[in-house]
Enzyme design. Sequence first.
Site, short mmCIF file in Angstrom:
data_model
loop_
_atom_site.label_atom_id
_atom_site.label_comp_id
_atom_site.label_asym_id
_atom_site.label_seq_id
_atom_site.Cartn_x
_atom_site.Cartn_y
_atom_site.Cartn_z
N GLU A 100 -43.60 -32.92 18.63
CA GLU A 100 -43.32 -33.91 17.59
C GLU A 100 -43.20 -35.32 18.17
O GLU A 100 -43.68 -36.30 17.59
CB GLU A 100 -42.03 -33.54 16.84
CG GLU A 100 -42.09 -32.23 16.08
CD GLU A 100 -43.00 -32.28 14.84
OE1 GLU A 100 -43.56 -33.34 14.54
OE2 GLU A 100 -43.14 -31.22 14.19
N ASP B 149 -52.98 -24.81 14.03
CA ASP B 149 -53.82 -25.78 13.31
C ASP B 149 -54.39 -26.92 14.16
O ASP B 149 -55.61 -27.06 14.32
CB ASP B 149 -53.05 -26.34 12.10
CG ASP B 149 -51.64 -26.81 12.46
OD1 ASP B 149 -51.24 -26.74 13.64
OD2 ASP B 149 -50.92 -27.27 11.55
N GLU C 251 -45.01 -24.26 0.32
CA GLU C 251 -45.10 -24.14 1.78
C GLU C 251 -45.89 -22.90 2.18
O GLU C 251 -46.55 -22.89 3.22
CB GLU C 251 -43.69 -24.10 2.37
CG GLU C 251 -43.63 -24.35 3.86
CD GLU C 251 -43.90 -25.79 4.27
OE1 GLU C 251 -43.38 -26.21 5.31
OE2 GLU C 251 -44.64 -26.51 3.55
N GLU D 172 -51.46 -32.97 4.28
CA GLU D 172 -52.73 -32.37 4.70
C GLU D 172 -53.74 -32.25 3.57
O GLU D 172 -54.95 -32.43 3.77
CB GLU D 172 -52.48 -30.99 5.33
CG GLU D 172 -51.89 -31.03 6.73
CD GLU D 172 -50.41 -31.31 6.73
OE1 GLU D 172 -49.86 -31.65 7.81
OE2 GLU D 172 -49.76 -31.22 5.66
N THR E 152 -53.59 -36.24 14.59
CA THR E 152 -53.06 -35.30 13.61
C THR E 152 -51.93 -35.91 12.78
O THR E 152 -51.59 -35.42 11.71
CB THR E 152 -52.58 -34.00 14.29
OG1 THR E 152 -52.40 -32.98 13.33
CG2 THR E 152 -51.29 -34.23 15.08
#
Length: 829
Positions: A79, A225, A319, A337, A423
């Site tokens: 993160e 991902d 989710e 996304e 991302t």
Amino acid sequence: MDHAYPADELMPLTCRGRVRGLEPSRGDVDDALGKFSLTLIDTLDTLALLNKTAEFEKAVRRVVTDVRLDNDIVVSVFETNIRVLGGLLGGHSMAVMLKESGRMLWYQDELLHMAKDLGLRLLPAFNTSSGLPYPRVNLRFGVRGPETRTGTETDTCTACAGTIILEFAALSRFTGDPTFEAHARRALDFLWEKRQRNSNLVGTTINIHSGEWVRRDSGVGAGIDSYYEYLLKAYILLGDDQFLQRFNTHYASIMKYISQPPLLLDVHIHKPLLPARTWMDSLLAFFPGLQVLKGDIRPAIETHEMLYQVTKKHNFLPEAFTTDFRVHWAQHPLRPEFAESTYFLYKATRDPYYLEVGRTILENLNRFARVPCGFAAMKDVRTGSHEDRMDSFFLAEMFKYLFLLFAEEEDLPFNVEDYIFTTEAHLLPLSLSTASNSQGNVTCAGEELDDSNFEWTCPNTRLLFPDPAFPRNLREPIRSAVDKSCPHPTTHRDPGMGRPPLRAQDFMANNPEHLELLRRMGVSLIHLKDGRVQLVQHATQAVSAVAAEDGMRFMQEMMELSSQQQKEQLPPRAVQIISPPFFGRVVLTAGPAQFGMDLSKSSSGVRGFVTIAEPYNGCSVLSNGEIVAGRIALLQRGQCMFAEKARHIQKAGAIGGIVIDDNEGSSSDTAPLFQMAGDGRNTDDVTLPLLFLFHKEGNILLEALKEYREVEVLLSDKARDRGEMLSETEYEKMLIFEEGGTQEKDHTSPASSEPVHQSQVTIQEQTTDDSGVGPESVQPAEGLGSYVPVAVGEEPAVDGDHSSQSVDSLMADWEEDLEAFKQMEKDEL
């Protein structure tokens, strides 16, 4: 800035900042917070893109003067890299761009200096034998010290270790220090080496020390991902062909195993035809956007449409949601996304439909998420309840992509085509591909690039979709598959449904009339990669209320029929080729039938020569019945029920049957054991044995028949010892054959004649104990596909040529896979 600064994030319901340690812990979610004004840093390049130059300049000054990066706090490496390091680099890129245009002339790379400082604070996490980073690091003390409160972890997610290269390579290119890029490349190299070589897929969680997969499920959502995303984007940003080769290899496997348009379902890396779950998580919504970058537009349209229909049904993407589009996890933390993929699809197609999708996203945000102090995450999309949370990625990504979706060219302060999005949607200039990292572009030594994997250009979407209706035609069937708002049902019987309703026991998945009846009853059918079908009923899709009732009755019957068929899980059976030159060494794992002769109760099994039935599907009276009589018939799967095939060959006088899968590429190595069910009627009239071979194993038998014409097999519950199975004359022939054609490696393991397609078969040890397993054999765990007892022997010479792979090496591979399968089954339990 009004309610939360200098805290990391805004709490929009209570109108205050979220400071770690002052609020109740939320577990791993809080690892993104490092007391470094996270949201401000994450939003820097959003301000620049939205042409808020004055606010951007003011924000940069605040970051430079106020933010500290040396806090004694444990943060997530992943993160912190994508949000903070990426935010600083994106802000630096924007500041340089503005300075070159005559603004922010005071800027002297302050954000870049902060980025390098942060990069150095993250580097201790990479001090592992594998090169994979620890998942957490202490910003002040690093890892592995008593004061660090980290360094004891053993596992990390694939995305956590594989989503470093863009930021670290950009940092190396901006600063000229190659250290960062080298560490990111090493981590990617290790993940690539640890991919499952048969499926070319990676698992979700890996041990950072041993490289063993901890979670072996594989998909394109949470945990994996952005690993795939960064392989393709690393090629775009850095120009290294190796990244494209790896991405293309993975992508081919994703489309083969995981993609079941419009669904994307997780599978097991060792058995990729075996679904790992029946639900999808919302993070996979980025994948259509990545497919646009790849140039694969059609599946991107299909998956995106499925996601859009789920969004319209629940206002936001839950989710997680099931394959029949019900809520699995009800939260929605305002993830961007889906908006990201909408933007990329609009860029590719210029279809105004995607502007309408964007309008839906925008209106739902304003209607359901907007609160007086900001935008609140949804605690439950079903009830509309809120959570006191607004993650930094909401401003970093959601606003960026929505603005870009609706913006005209003149609205943009610079050309976004000169940048790539990380991302976290941070902007990195493509000019970095020509910038030096002081050591040049490093590639992995000894890895040959296969040009056939490369697609050097993306298709021109104007040529791809000359008919504006084409994308619409792709979307329509998907739209009908997802439950819409309920229409008012009618009470009269639809004229088309006047016939008796379809019964589950009569249903055939390849019968067009049956499929039309299903459609009218509101039942949709999804073909899965392992040859099975999934039925989903939406009563609101039926043509009438009566048809909907028929559909519900059909589904109930189908579930009862399926339950009956699954009550008894039978063990696998064996097809052993016993004619020369095989002499029982080739053993193919076969699936049993839930009807007919029970081979486990037969001491000798059924032995006979094989012949192909005509017609091959066995769905009508055989035209070559006189040839089939007294033999074992080979049949192709499909067109009718298994019991019907058995009855036709039995009527022709066959002594057994082998059904070969028509699903090309299927194998017992990768698919779960297949059992042939009855037809819902009494099958006591079927007395012969019927076994099932997957496509690859079936091809071995067909190739043997093609080459030797007369092939004799033994159908049994397990592989038999050759001394028990062969007559005295046959045994002598076998010894003569072996002495004349091979050299023995030693006195305990006789050399074998060459088996057909050895990678798909096993070599049977001659000497066995009472259980049929030799003293040097490997006993497989239950349900392990085509792995039957194996003995170590030397690969024979045939016509003077040696096989490229010895039985020893095959044995080692099989033992490794057996261990992996056992561990996988343990995980499943």
